[in-house]
Enzyme design. Structure first.
Site, PDB file in Angstrom:
ATOM      1  N   SER A 154       0.916  -1.132  -0.251  1.00 38.92           N
ATOM      2  CA  SER A 154      -0.061  -0.085   0.021  1.00 38.92           C
ATOM      3  C   SER A 154       0.908   1.122   0.053  1.00 38.92           C
ATOM      4  O   SER A 154       1.667   1.453  -0.921  1.00 38.92           O
ATOM      5  CB  SER A 154      -0.949   0.073   1.261  1.00 38.92           C
ATOM      6  OG  SER A 154      -2.001   0.751   1.112  1.00 38.92           O
ATOM      7  N   ARG A 220     -12.502   6.357   8.697  1.00 38.33           N
ATOM      8  CA  ARG A 220     -12.057   5.229   8.991  1.00 38.33           C
ATOM      9  C   ARG A 220     -13.270   4.241   8.252  1.00 38.33           C
ATOM     10  O   ARG A 220     -13.010   3.315   7.629  1.00 38.33           O
ATOM     11  CB  ARG A 220     -11.789   4.659  10.256  1.00 38.33           C
ATOM     12  CG  ARG A 220     -11.444   3.306  10.407  1.00 38.33           C
ATOM     13  CD  ARG A 220      -9.931   3.112   9.873  1.00 38.33           C
ATOM     14  NE  ARG A 220      -9.498   1.908  10.433  1.00 38.33           N
ATOM     15  CZ  ARG A 220      -8.473   1.210   9.784  1.00 38.33           C
ATOM     16  NH1 ARG A 220      -7.687   1.832   9.183  1.00 38.33           N
ATOM     17  NH2 ARG A 220      -7.897   0.053  10.444  1.00 38.33           N
ATOM     18  N   ASP A 308      -8.694  -6.883  -4.872  1.00 40.25           N
ATOM     19  CA  ASP A 308      -8.414  -5.441  -4.348  1.00 40.25           C
ATOM     20  C   ASP A 308      -9.170  -4.408  -4.979  1.00 40.25           C
ATOM     21  O   ASP A 308      -9.153  -4.530  -6.218  1.00 40.25           O
ATOM     22  CB  ASP A 308      -6.853  -5.312  -4.274  1.00 40.25           C
ATOM     23  CG  ASP A 308      -6.441  -3.999  -3.559  1.00 40.25           C
ATOM     24  OD1 ASP A 308      -7.317  -3.165  -3.215  1.00 40.25           O
ATOM     25  OD2 ASP A 308      -5.349  -3.825  -3.191  1.00 40.25           O
ATOM     26  N   HIS A 337      -8.087  -5.189  -0.296  1.00 44.13           N
ATOM     27  CA  HIS A 337      -6.893  -4.799  -0.163  1.00 44.13           C
ATOM     28  C   HIS A 337      -6.144  -5.155   1.133  1.00 44.13           C
ATOM     29  O   HIS A 337      -4.985  -5.253   1.247  1.00 44.13           O
ATOM     30  CB  HIS A 337      -6.836  -3.152  -0.001  1.00 44.13           C
ATOM     31  CG  HIS A 337      -5.794  -2.337   0.212  1.00 44.13           C
ATOM     32  ND1 HIS A 337      -4.756  -2.472  -0.993  1.00 44.13           N
ATOM     33  CD2 HIS A 337      -5.357  -1.723   0.870  1.00 44.13           C
ATOM     34  CE1 HIS A 337      -3.516  -1.809  -0.543  1.00 44.13           C
ATOM     35  NE2 HIS A 337      -3.973  -1.081   0.599  1.00 44.13           N
ATOM     36  N   ASP A 338      -7.037  -5.533   2.219  1.00 48.23           N
ATOM     37  CA  ASP A 338      -6.362  -5.976   3.625  1.00 48.23           C
ATOM     38  C   ASP A 338      -5.700  -7.308   3.290  1.00 48.23           C
ATOM     39  O   ASP A 338      -4.956  -7.613   4.245  1.00 48.23           O
ATOM     40  CB  ASP A 338      -7.584  -5.947   4.509  1.00 48.23           C
ATOM     41  CG  ASP A 338      -7.724  -4.527   5.299  1.00 48.23           C
ATOM     42  OD1 ASP A 338      -6.885  -3.585   4.976  1.00 48.23           O
ATOM     43  OD2 ASP A 338      -8.614  -4.488   5.808  1.00 48.23           O
TER      44      ASP A 338
END
Length: 768
Positions: A154, A220, A308, A337-338
């Protein structure tokens, strides 16, 4: 909110992770920023594992992402530690908390020397290049002269690639995970939305450490939507109570994650770092992204995560495509993505394979110099001299070869036991048992293998799967399926997570050439076969091709990759074209059809598949109708993508040799079949209960009467008829059909399984 009390400052500022054995680097000079602003000085908090060796070449430098810190062992678990990929006993590992963050390094809550108060909103604008500039100063301070591996995911990957561009001689290996070479408009839009959420907090404009706290929670929540995806939430936050009207799991999850972040982070650092990510563009001031990437000298691995949506895998692929010799890997993950933080075992395997392949230049042993082997050998000389075989194993020492004499070997052990040979290309084209012995021994010796022998593959699929897993090697056999069509890699990568309902194809160039001549030129079968042999499209003994065994082996491989089911050839009905006559061609023409040898597999409603290979009459609306001569054609019907059609040359020295060459390059860059559908086939089974509408022409009405056709309808006399037979019946009847030289062909449209109708070919493939 990450806070730390610092001497002589009345404000609560940044707090480092209590588990960390932190080290601090203070740069006391003016640090010029890309924006034109500057920092009078700065502090970087960093952590190290292991010791720098005498040669100073064992450094692993880890760059962290948006809200992480210097304790990479904590947030990237499984990557660092005793016996792990990066073992402190072997490597000197460094991870520094970046400028702008709030874990000890200089950031918005640090004190501005000019005012004696925290920066808050006045913290200078930073870019990724500024981060890299500060990290490079730290590197020099530590005494690192060479970075063995620079790795980041990232935002960490953005730092790593910028560093590799700005200091190309410093870094030996570069690993970029779920990152990019330039920030996308999509990513910028996501981050701007998060900043808008912070700005909407009425406290944001206040100069206090917890300003924007509620806005940060909302930011968030927005970020999580980009870190995961629809499928992630569907599987992890799905409600078990159908009567619920409020307080949903997804809602509480979003709120919880927001609360969790504000306990360890602040809105100022979040805002600053998100802006830094927006600034990322390695091509800025360097003549563009591609030109900048071309200057990277490090051996590079880029890893994309298929699910992702924030940093799509295509961005990682683009980066790899524009760095000389770079390797691209994809990881399947539920977590979007995580996944770069969660899928550590998969990432570790990708990195290990990358290291293995960068250790030494390719040394290739070629087994076989027949039609395919000669094509591969000549194409490698023309196109990529780096993969020209170092040794070529042949049997006949007296036969003249179109290859340099010093490359020839007549002892397979000489090549198989050579420790420097790291890739075996098996294209012997002969005895499948002998071919398997070569492939088996190569895999056991830890060598990757490329083969074009589909018969060998199908006969030994189960053991080959085990050998690949056990010895951590790969076996690629794209050339053995549809020659020039990259169908297996397409299925393995593109359709790995999408259900396929049908695959149909013309998989044998020899048969297609013969049938094309019968239909288009009016030749008889013997003449068409002779011409195919003359052109090199058919072997001296054409049995495997014209009796559809070649297509059957290919269909078995397609069934494994497309549906996850291992099938044995003897379980599947196959029938050839050698009994075809002008009468059958006339029937096709009179109905507007062509005859083709079609291999097909269908998913049935009862978690089973049916597959078979026969001549088939097909209409002009079918994509396969237009595939002529030695060309192959494949249609894939996928649940979401619909029908896709692929075509390319399916016979000949160069088309097949080119496919072998492509597999060689794929193997050298670390590509492996993942067999995702086989690993999770949910008990899929084989059914031969499917009924097929068939056309049958026997040499006499007496023979036809021995065939129990349902819905029998005679055509032009007593020896030609149409009707229905199940695949099980066809398998049982095959000895009779073969003995009596009966011609059998499937008719278009009707396909049934018991009383349940499945999608017909017309529904699947004949859409106008």
């Amino acid at each position: 909110m990450c806070r730390q009390r610092r001497a002589k400052i009345p404000y609560l500022l940044t707090l480092t992770n209590a588990k960390m054995n932190t080290l601090t680097y203070e740069y006391k000079n003016n640090f010029q920023l890309e924006s034109g602003e500057s920092l009078a000085s700065f502090i970087l908090v960093y952590k190290t594992w292991g010791k720098l060796n005498k040669e100073k070449n064992n450094t692993i430098w880890i760059c962290h992402a948006l809200t992480a810190n210097a304790d990479a062992e904590d947030w990237w678990p499984g990557l660092i530690g005793n016996g792990k990929l990066y073992d402190p006993a072997k490597y000197f590992i460094v991870c520094a908390n970046i400028l702008g963050s709030c874990y000890g390094s200089t950031g918005p809550l640090s004190v501005d020397p000019e005012t004696g108060k925290p920066y808050f909103h006045t913290f200078p604008k930073l870019t990724v290049r500024d981060l890299v500039g500060s990290l490079d100063l730290l590197r020099k301070h530590i005494g690192v002269e060479t970075i063995h591996t620079l790795i980041g995911g990232s935002l960490g990957g953005q730092q790593a690639i910028e560093w590799a561009v700005s200091s190309p001689d410093l870094i030996k290996h570069l690993i970029l995970v779920a990152s990019n070479s330039v920030s996308s408009p999509w990513g910028i839009a996501f981050r701007e939305s998060q900043r808008l959420a912070i700005e909407a907090d009425q406290t944001w404009k206040e100069a206090r450490p917890d300003a924007g706290k509620e806005g940060l929670k909302a930011a968030r929540s927005i970020a999580l939507l980009s870190y995961r995806n629809y499928i992630t939430y569907s599987q992890t936050q799905k409600e078990k109570d159908d009567n619920k009207t409020d307080d949903f799991s997804a809602s509480s999850y979003q709120r919880y994650q927001g609360e969790k972040l504000v306990k360890r982070f602040n809105a100022f650092s979040y805002y600053t770092l998100s802006k830094i990510m927006d600034s990322h563009n390695v091509g800025r001031g360097r003549g563009g992204v591609k030109k900048a990437l071309a200057g990277i000298k490090a051996k590079t691995l880029t890893v994309g995560i298929i699910s992702d949506i924030l940093f799509p895998a295509s961005e990682s692929k683009f980066t790899a495509d524009n760095i000389s010799g770079a390797v691209y890997e994809e990881i399947n993950s539920l977590y979007g993505h995580d996944g770069f933080l969660i899928e550590v075992p998969k990432l570790t395997l990708a990195i290990q394979n990358f290291y293995q392949k960068t250790k030494k230049a390719p040394k290739i042993g070629l087994f076989g110099l027949g039609c395919v082997g000669q094509g591969f050998y000549e194409l490698s000389q023309i196109q990529t001299p780096s993969v020209v075989p170092n040794r070529i194993v042949v049997k006949d020492a007296l036969k003249k070869r179109k290859a340099e004499a010093h490359l020839l070997s007549f002892d397979k052990r000489e090549v198989l036991e050579d420790k420097e040979t790291n890739l075996i290309v098996e294209v012997t084209g002969g005895d499948s048992k002998e071919a398997f012995a070569i492939v088996r021994d190569a895999l056991k010796a830890g060598k990757n293998v490329v083969s074009a022998n589909k018969k060998m593959v199908v006969e030994n699929l189960q053991e080959l799967l085990i050998l690949q897993e056990r010895h951590d090697v790969s076996l690629l056999y794209e050339a053995g399926v549809c020659a020039s069509i990259p169908i297996l890699r397409t299925i393995d990568s593109y359709f790995s997570q999408e259900p396929i309902s049908a695959i149909r194809g013309l998989c044998n160039g020899t048969s297609n050439y013969i049938l094309s001549q019968l239909y288009n030129n009016g030749w008889d079968y013997a003449k068409a076969l002779a011409e195919a042999q003359k052109l090199g499209f058919a072997e001296t003994d054409p049995t495997l091709d014209v009796e559809s065994y070649d297509a059957l082996f290919k269909l078995a491989i397609l069934t494994l990759h497309g549906f996850g089911l291992l099938v044995k050839p003897e379980q599947v009905f196959n029938y050839g074209i050698s009994n075809i006559s002008p009468e059958d061609i006339d029937f096709a023409k009179s109905n507007g059809y062509k005859v083709r040898q079609v291999a097909q597999v269908y998913k049935l409603p009862d978690n089973k598949v049916s597959l078979w290979v026969t001549p088939q009459f097909i209409s002009p609306a079918d994509p396969l109708y237009h595939v002529e001569n030695e060309y192959n054609g494949i249609t894939i019907e996928a649940e979401h993508s619909g029908t896709q059609f692929f075509s390319g040359k399916g016979a000949g020295s160069y088309p097949t040799g080119a496919a072998v060459l492509s597999d060689v390059h794929a193997s050298l860059t670390g590509f492996k079949y993942r067999y995702e559908k086989h690993k999770d086939n949910n008990g899929l089974g084989l059914s031969n209960a499917t009924e097929v509408d068939v056309y049958i022409r026997a040499n006499s009405g007496k023979v036809l009467k021995e065939i129990p056709l349902k819905n029998l309808k005679h055509i032009n006399g007593e020896n030609v008829a149409t009707g229905k037979l199940s695949l099980a019946q066809l398998i049982e009847l095959k000895p009779l059909l073969t003995k009596e030289k009966v011609f059998v062909a499937a008719l278009p449209f009707a396909v049934k399984n018991g009383v349940k109708e499945i999608k017909s070919q017309k529904q699947l493939h004949l859409k106008k």
